[in-house]
Scaffold this active site. Structure first.
Site, PDB file in Angstrom:
ATOM      1  N   HIS A 137     -65.350  39.257  27.702  1.00 40.43           N
ATOM      2  CA  HIS A 137     -66.104  40.804  28.654  1.00 40.43           C
ATOM      3  C   HIS A 137     -65.595  40.135  29.586  1.00 40.43           C
ATOM      4  O   HIS A 137     -65.623  39.527  30.295  1.00 40.43           O
ATOM      5  CB  HIS A 137     -67.054  41.270  28.073  1.00 40.43           C
ATOM      6  CG  HIS A 137     -67.980  41.112  27.148  1.00 40.43           C
ATOM      7  ND1 HIS A 137     -68.745  41.216  26.208  1.00 40.43           N
ATOM      8  CD2 HIS A 137     -66.906  41.527  25.933  1.00 40.43           C
ATOM      9  CE1 HIS A 137     -69.429  41.474  25.264  1.00 40.43           C
ATOM     10  NE2 HIS A 137     -68.138  41.543  25.020  1.00 40.43           N
ATOM     11  N   TYR A 161     -78.216  37.101  32.913  1.00 41.72           N
ATOM     12  CA  TYR A 161     -77.057  37.331  33.669  1.00 41.72           C
ATOM     13  C   TYR A 161     -77.614  37.865  35.206  1.00 41.72           C
ATOM     14  O   TYR A 161     -78.036  39.067  34.903  1.00 41.72           O
ATOM     15  CB  TYR A 161     -76.258  38.715  33.284  1.00 41.72           C
ATOM     16  CG  TYR A 161     -75.604  38.013  31.819  1.00 41.72           C
ATOM     17  CD1 TYR A 161     -74.700  38.096  32.038  1.00 41.72           C
ATOM     18  CD2 TYR A 161     -76.099  38.149  30.863  1.00 41.72           C
ATOM     19  CE1 TYR A 161     -74.005  38.057  30.706  1.00 41.72           C
ATOM     20  CE2 TYR A 161     -75.926  38.271  29.270  1.00 41.72           C
ATOM     21  CZ  TYR A 161     -74.746  37.833  29.435  1.00 41.72           C
ATOM     22  OH  TYR A 161     -74.044  38.413  28.060  1.00 41.72           O
TER      23      TYR A 161
END
Length: 190
Positions: A62, A132
């Protein structure tokens, strides 16, 4: 913290420098000023957690395009992953090259992913969790992806893919992208 550059400019592996005593240890996992000195974008706007039940789970590849690019700091907090990123920057001498790093709860290592890099990982053990820190918010209209098995990328994964989303398995192969689509990935519309 120890910030180690990789062969791809702007990508760094971050290791802890623990200060230990009888209780355990303390270590900085993020320091804005050290990131700035290393030429990395330390801006954090969002933090995410991904939990994965099975070894072999694949998430990615991604990235977000202009005007919503995002850099990421990835750390595995439970279990183990192989984290892989691909340079999608238009005009970069390392365009379409990749870096793969094993991130585990035991090694406490992190990977800094600059903007315009496709990011994905495969879990190596069951019950794996990944955190993240992201420089921008998710923008669905700016989301793009690469196939984990695209022959143009030459990526190798340590385990057979046990689980992946339909969306991740459906990204188009690079050979089908137009030159304009490839250039637009990093905001270059020339």
């Amino acid at each position: 913290m120890i910030l180690t550059p990789t062969p791809i400019a702007g990508v760094a592996i971050i290791d802890l420098e623990p200060r230990q005593d009888d209780r355990g240890f303390f270590a900085r996992s993020f320091d804005r000023e050290e990131f700035v000195r290393a030429g990395l974008n330390p801006h954090v706007e969002q933090a995410n957690i991904s939990f994965n039940h099975r070894a072999g789970t694949l998430r990615g590849m991604h990235f977000q395009v202009a005007p919503h690019p995002e850099s990421k700091l990835i750390r595995c907090t439970r279990g183990a992953i192989v984290d892989t990123i691909v340079d999608m920057r238009w005009g970069s001498p390392t365009r379409l090259q990749h870096v793969s790093v094993e991130l585990t709860a035991d090694n406490r290592r992190a990977l800094f992913v600059p903007a315009y890099f496709a990011h994905g990982y495969q879990t190596l053990v069951d019950e794996t969790e990944v955190t993240y820190m992201v420089s921008g918010a998710y923008a669905p209209g700016a989301e793009r992806g690469l196939r984990h098995d695209d022959p143009a990328l030459g990526l190798s994964w340590p385990l057979p893919v046990a689980d992946a989303s339909t969306k991740d398995l459906s990204w188009p192969l690079l050979e089908s992208w137009s030159p304009q689509e490839l250039a637009a990935v990093s905001g270059d519309t020339t």
